[in-house]
Design a protein around this motif. Structure first.
Motif, short mmCIF file in Angstrom:
data_model
loop_
_atom_site.label_atom_id
_atom_site.label_comp_id
_atom_site.label_asym_id
_atom_site.label_seq_id
_atom_site.Cartn_x
_atom_site.Cartn_y
_atom_site.Cartn_z
N SER A 55 17.71 -52.49 -59.97
CA SER A 55 18.75 -53.41 -60.41
C SER A 55 20.15 -53.09 -59.89
N ALA A 56 20.42 -51.85 -59.48
CA ALA A 56 21.76 -51.50 -59.02
C ALA A 56 22.07 -52.18 -57.68
N LEU A 57 23.31 -52.55 -57.51
CA LEU A 57 23.76 -53.24 -56.30
C LEU A 57 24.79 -52.44 -55.52
N LEU A 58 25.05 -51.21 -55.96
CA LEU A 58 26.05 -50.36 -55.34
C LEU A 58 25.75 -48.91 -55.67
N VAL A 59 25.91 -48.02 -54.70
CA VAL A 59 25.83 -46.58 -54.92
C VAL A 59 27.15 -45.95 -54.49
N VAL A 60 27.73 -45.16 -55.39
CA VAL A 60 29.00 -44.49 -55.11
C VAL A 60 28.77 -42.99 -55.24
N THR A 61 29.23 -42.22 -54.28
CA THR A 61 29.04 -40.79 -54.32
C THR A 61 30.32 -40.05 -53.97
N SER A 62 30.47 -38.88 -54.55
CA SER A 62 31.49 -37.95 -54.08
C SER A 62 31.22 -37.66 -52.61
N PRO A 63 32.25 -37.42 -51.81
CA PRO A 63 32.01 -37.10 -50.40
C PRO A 63 31.52 -35.67 -50.16
N ILE B 297 30.55 -34.83 -41.88
CA ILE B 297 29.64 -35.28 -42.94
C ILE B 297 29.04 -36.64 -42.59
N ALA B 298 29.87 -37.53 -42.06
CA ALA B 298 29.38 -38.87 -41.71
C ALA B 298 28.27 -38.79 -40.66
N ALA B 299 28.37 -37.84 -39.74
CA ALA B 299 27.32 -37.68 -38.74
C ALA B 299 26.02 -37.21 -39.37
N ASP B 300 26.11 -36.41 -40.44
CA ASP B 300 24.92 -35.91 -41.12
C ASP B 300 24.25 -36.99 -41.97
N PHE B 301 25.05 -37.95 -42.49
CA PHE B 301 24.53 -38.95 -43.42
C PHE B 301 24.95 -40.36 -42.99
N PRO B 302 24.30 -40.89 -41.95
CA PRO B 302 24.72 -42.21 -41.44
C PRO B 302 24.51 -43.34 -42.42
N ARG B 303 23.67 -43.16 -43.45
CA ARG B 303 23.47 -44.22 -44.44
C ARG B 303 24.70 -44.44 -45.31
N VAL B 304 25.55 -43.43 -45.42
CA VAL B 304 26.70 -43.48 -46.33
C VAL B 304 27.96 -43.90 -45.58
N ASP B 305 28.72 -44.80 -46.20
CA ASP B 305 29.97 -45.26 -45.61
C ASP B 305 31.11 -44.35 -46.07
N PHE B 306 31.56 -43.47 -45.18
CA PHE B 306 32.67 -42.58 -45.48
C PHE B 306 34.01 -43.17 -45.08
N TYR B 307 33.98 -44.38 -44.51
CA TYR B 307 35.20 -44.97 -43.98
C TYR B 307 35.70 -46.14 -44.82
N ALA B 308 35.03 -46.44 -45.93
CA ALA B 308 35.48 -47.51 -46.82
C ALA B 308 36.61 -47.05 -47.72
N ASP B 309 36.78 -45.76 -47.86
CA ASP B 309 37.79 -45.19 -48.74
C ASP B 309 38.97 -44.71 -47.91
N ASP B 310 40.11 -45.37 -48.07
CA ASP B 310 41.29 -44.99 -47.31
C ASP B 310 41.78 -43.58 -47.65
N ASP B 311 41.39 -43.07 -48.83
CA ASP B 311 41.85 -41.75 -49.26
C ASP B 311 41.05 -40.62 -48.63
N VAL B 312 39.99 -40.94 -47.90
CA VAL B 312 39.18 -39.91 -47.27
C VAL B 312 39.59 -39.80 -45.81
N GLY B 313 40.49 -38.87 -45.52
CA GLY B 313 40.86 -38.59 -44.14
C GLY B 313 39.87 -37.62 -43.53
N ASP B 314 40.02 -37.33 -42.26
CA ASP B 314 39.08 -36.42 -41.61
C ASP B 314 39.22 -35.02 -42.18
#
Length: 351
Positions: free
Chosen positions: A158-166, A212-229
């Motif tokens: 039933s969930a339509l979104l997954v949110v995770t700590s980076p 981290i993004a290279a390790d987990f391509p399923r996760v969008d690390f670029y949708a959050d403006d507060d997550v810099g490199d």
């Protein structure tokens, strides 16, 4: 303005009842259940950690890094721009239909604490080898066990979104505990900086976003403006407290108003999303603060708040709770008690 109220005091708590909870039957937790300075030590170790922070950044007349006031001023200005602090209304799952009938904007949240990490076993939180700590083999087994529980199976349907700590251990937990939803490419899988663990020790640091993004391509690390490199939140507390060579005690845990504000930022972000049901993968100390800040008795085992007082002492709304239980002591107890590794709890937030 008044003194920050964070420490735990005696308060009434009923027997365990409340929101839906998924437990892992048959998978004992092998990590030792002892108090230490990660969860709020008792005795000499905790006193030394609190004293070190007070000497470095918290008490008048003691040395602070030259960068302290600049960083604190930027934090205050950003807080002013966001407006007054507010609380968010939480409810039990059984109240869903009534709240919707009343016209409330209701979201179902399935919140899970990450599974066992390497730092949970050896408790060497400052060890560089535990930087951005990964799951142990046992932690991966915990995720597999959770994925087979009726609560997790239903959440994946039933969930339509997954949110995770980076942080890596939370990303791993989200992917391994909810594999069916991870395969549904239409479901957003988003990493949010605001729900990461309190920034204290090496295990709380984040690797570069690109790594981290290279390790987990399923996760969008670029949708959050507060997550810099780079790990900007870690850099903030180096500016406030100094490098680890000068101060190796608690950092953000001594500034719980900022942790509480990160919890508020998550709920505000969620309100702007269209999805009505989400899975959230986060951390124990962060969740403890979100569900207990400003409540009767405060945040259990909180260290000395000298740093937070130095930054936020002039803010009259600093002790405003993150969440409002509306007098529901059953729900309050179930959300404020400590989280086991890979434990999931389900509740509602109504806007």
């Amino acid at each position: 303005p008044g003194r920050i109220v964070a420490g735990h005091t005696a308060t009434r708590m009923p027997v365990r009842v409340g929101c839906a909870t998924a437990a892992l039957a048959g998978i004992p937790n092998t990590a030792p259940r002892v108090r230490d300075e990660r969860t709020g030590a008792r005795g000499a170790a905790a006193a030394a950690a609190r004293g070190a922070l007070g000497r470095a950044v918290g008490r008048p007349g003691h040395r602070r890094p030259d960068s302290f006031e600049r960083e604190a001023t930027e934090m205050r200005e950003a807080r002013d721009a966001e407006g007054p602090r507010r609380s968010f209304s939480l409810h039990r799952v059984s109240e869903h239909d009534r709240l919707v009938g009343e016209g409330r904007d209701v979201r179902i949240l399935h919140v899970v604490r990450h599974a066992q990490g390497t730092h949970n076993v050896d408790r060497k939180y400052r060890d560089p080898r535990n930087h951005d700590a990964r799951l142990t083999g046992f932690g991966e087994q915990q995720c597999e066990a959770l994925s087979r529980t009726p609560a997790a199976i239903e959440a994946q349907r039933s969930a339509l979104l997954v949110v995770t700590s980076p942080l890596t251990r939370c990303v791993q937990t989200a992917l391994l505990s909810f594999p069916d939803i991870a395969r549904r490419k239409e479901v957003p899988f988003v990493a949010l900086e605001c729900i990461r663990e309190t920034v204290n020790f090496a295990c709380d640091g984040r690797r570069r976003r690109s790594e981290i993004a290279a390790d987990f391509p399923r996760v969008d690390f670029y949708a959050d403006d507060d997550v810099g490199d780079e790990d900007e939140l870690w850099a903030r507390y180096e500016n406030l407290c100094g490098p680890t060579s000068a101060h190796d005690g608690h950092r953000e845990s001594c500034d719980l108003p900022s942790v509480a504000d990160r919890g508020r930022a998550f709920f505000a972000w969620l309100r702007q999303r269209p999805e009505r049901e989400a899975i959230v993968s986060s951390h124990s100390a962060f969740l403890r603060c979100v569900f207990s800040w400003g409540q009767d008795g405060g945040v259990r085992a909180a260290p000395d708040q000298a740093l937070g007082e130095s930054v936020w002492g002039e803010f009259a709304d600093v002790n405003v709770p993150v969440v409002d239980y509306r007098g529901d002591v059953k729900l309050e107890y179930d959300l404020r008690r400590d989280w086991e590794n890979c434990e999931m709890r389900t509740f509602l937030v109504a806007f």
